[in-house]
Design a protein around this motif. Structure first.
Motif, PDB file in Angstrom:
ATOM      1  N   ARG A 188      -5.686   4.704 -10.649  1.00 27.69           N
ATOM      2  CA  ARG A 188      -6.807   4.872  -9.368  1.00 27.69           C
ATOM      3  C   ARG A 188      -6.231   4.119  -8.318  1.00 27.69           C
ATOM      4  NH1 ARG A 188      -9.137   8.324  -6.731  1.00 27.69           N
ATOM      5  NH2 ARG A 188     -10.103   8.901  -8.357  1.00 27.69           N
ATOM      6  N   ASP A 206      -8.224   5.340  -0.859  1.00 26.37           N
ATOM      7  CA  ASP A 206      -8.170   5.306  -2.413  1.00 26.37           C
ATOM      8  C   ASP A 206      -8.074   6.505  -2.791  1.00 26.37           C
ATOM      9  OD1 ASP A 206      -9.722   5.547  -4.520  1.00 26.37           O
ATOM     10  OD2 ASP A 206     -11.729   6.053  -4.292  1.00 26.37           O
ATOM     11  N   CYS A 207      -6.969   6.426  -3.948  1.00 23.95           N
ATOM     12  CA  CYS A 207      -6.253   7.854  -4.284  1.00 23.95           C
ATOM     13  C   CYS A 207      -5.656   7.309  -5.577  1.00 23.95           C
ATOM     14  CB  CYS A 207      -4.491   7.508  -3.745  1.00 23.95           C
ATOM     15  SG  CYS A 207      -2.831   6.593  -3.112  1.00 23.95           S
ATOM     16  N   GLY A 238      -8.825   1.253   4.941  1.00 22.64           N
ATOM     17  CA  GLY A 238      -8.902   1.221   2.976  1.00 22.64           C
ATOM     18  C   GLY A 238      -8.135   3.108   2.853  1.00 22.64           C
ATOM     19  N   SER A 242       0.515  -1.673   0.196  1.00 18.47           N
ATOM     20  CA  SER A 242      -0.172   0.073  -0.085  1.00 18.47           C
ATOM     21  C   SER A 242       0.756   1.664   0.219  1.00 18.47           C
ATOM     22  CB  SER A 242      -1.171  -0.114   1.053  1.00 18.47           C
ATOM     23  OG  SER A 242      -1.903  -1.000   1.297  1.00 18.47           O
ATOM     24  N   GLU A 262      -6.682   1.578  -4.904  1.00 19.31           N
ATOM     25  CA  GLU A 262      -7.690   1.049  -3.676  1.00 19.31           C
ATOM     26  C   GLU A 262      -6.923  -0.082  -2.557  1.00 19.31           C
ATOM     27  OE1 GLU A 262     -12.152   1.820  -4.931  1.00 19.31           O
ATOM     28  OE2 GLU A 262     -10.690   1.454  -6.681  1.00 19.31           O
ATOM     29  N   GLU A 271      -6.370  12.034  -2.031  1.00 21.80           N
ATOM     30  CA  GLU A 271      -5.836  10.383  -0.733  1.00 21.80           C
ATOM     31  C   GLU A 271      -7.266  10.310   0.019  1.00 21.80           C
ATOM     32  OE1 GLU A 271      -2.428   7.531   1.692  1.00 21.80           O
ATOM     33  OE2 GLU A 271      -2.298  10.034   1.219  1.00 21.80           O
ATOM     34  N   ASP A 319      -7.485  -2.374   0.006  1.00 22.06           N
ATOM     35  CA  ASP A 319      -8.945  -3.116   1.108  1.00 22.06           C
ATOM     36  C   ASP A 319      -8.275  -4.053   2.196  1.00 22.06           C
ATOM     37  OD1 ASP A 319     -11.200  -4.351   2.856  1.00 22.06           O
ATOM     38  OD2 ASP A 319     -12.450  -4.186   1.198  1.00 22.06           O
ATOM     39  N   GLN A 368      -3.588  -5.645  -9.488  1.00 22.75           N
ATOM     40  CA  GLN A 368      -4.099  -5.894  -8.189  1.00 22.75           C
ATOM     41  C   GLN A 368      -2.944  -7.011  -7.371  1.00 22.75           C
ATOM     42  OE1 GLN A 368      -7.731  -8.554  -8.063  1.00 22.75           O
ATOM     43  NE2 GLN A 368      -8.463  -6.927  -7.022  1.00 22.75           N
ATOM     44  N   ARG A 409      -8.183   8.205   3.030  1.00 21.17           N
ATOM     45  CA  ARG A 409      -8.303   7.231   4.451  1.00 21.17           C
ATOM     46  C   ARG A 409      -9.736   6.945   4.846  1.00 21.17           C
ATOM     47  NH1 ARG A 409      -4.019   4.645   3.966  1.00 21.17           N
ATOM     48  NH2 ARG A 409      -2.296   5.419   3.768  1.00 21.17           N
ATOM     49  N   LYS A 410     -10.168   5.857   5.102  1.00 18.50           N
ATOM     50  CA  LYS A 410     -10.905   5.219   5.198  1.00 18.50           C
ATOM     51  C   LYS A 410     -11.297   5.508   6.638  1.00 18.50           C
ATOM     52  CE  LYS A 410     -12.363   3.968   0.295  1.00 18.50           C
ATOM     53  NZ  LYS A 410     -12.671   2.755  -0.238  1.00 18.50           N
TER      54      LYS A 410
END
Length: 153
Positions: free
Chosen positions: A70, A51-52, A49, A22, A72, A42, A74, A95, A44-45
């Motif tokens: 992109r 997304d950026c 997780g 990551s 992502e 960016e 998880d 991936q 942050r979840k």
């Protein structure tokens, strides 16, 4: 359209492997042909997780290319996915899947599905993709050793 995958058992925890994969900002520090990386947009979840957008500059044997993906992540699923926004590809999806095997290691798979716009670069990449994937995985293993130390035997 080339597609390939490789799986490997590593002597690091799933959390360590996910953290390393990551950390795209630091890819230029340990993957020699990624010469620059800029991360933007960016988010942050709460579950860890993210997304950026990752903007990379890649240099290899006299070729220099820029592309944006992109990205992502998880952590609960152990998946980091990069999909093409723009660049020298018609298509790109990479991936990583990380599955904690036991307290002593994880299984990691890298799947890449791509197609270059330039047929010459595509032929060059197809002829060298096994070597490139092996070098990528070796670079990640070396960086894991630097970050987390040698695994206990």
């Amino acid at each position: 359209m080339p597609q390939f995958s490789k799986s490997v058992r590593v002597p690091y925890s799933g959390e360590q492997a996910f953290e390393l994969v990551s950390d795209i900002r630091r890819y230029p520090d340990f993957i020699k042909w990624i010469t620059a990386m800029r991360v933007s947009d960016e988010v942050r979840k709460p579950d860890g997780g993210f997304d950026c957008v990752g903007d990379a500059v890649v240099g290899f044997k006299g070729f220099v290319e820029r592309f944006s993906t992109r990205v992502e992540g998880d952590p609960e699923e152990g998946v980091v996915t990069a999909t093409l926004i723009k660049g020298p590809f018609r298509k790109l999806k990479a991936q990583w899947r990380i599955l904690a095997a036991d307290k002593h290691g994880s299984d990691i798979s890298l799947n890449i599905d791509y197609d270059f716009k330039n047929p010459f670069i595509g032929m060059l990449a197809a002829a060298n993709h096994d070597l490139a994937v092996s070098k990528i995985l070796s670079a990640f293993m070396a960086e894991a050793g630097r970050r987390y130390g040698s695994p206990a035997s």
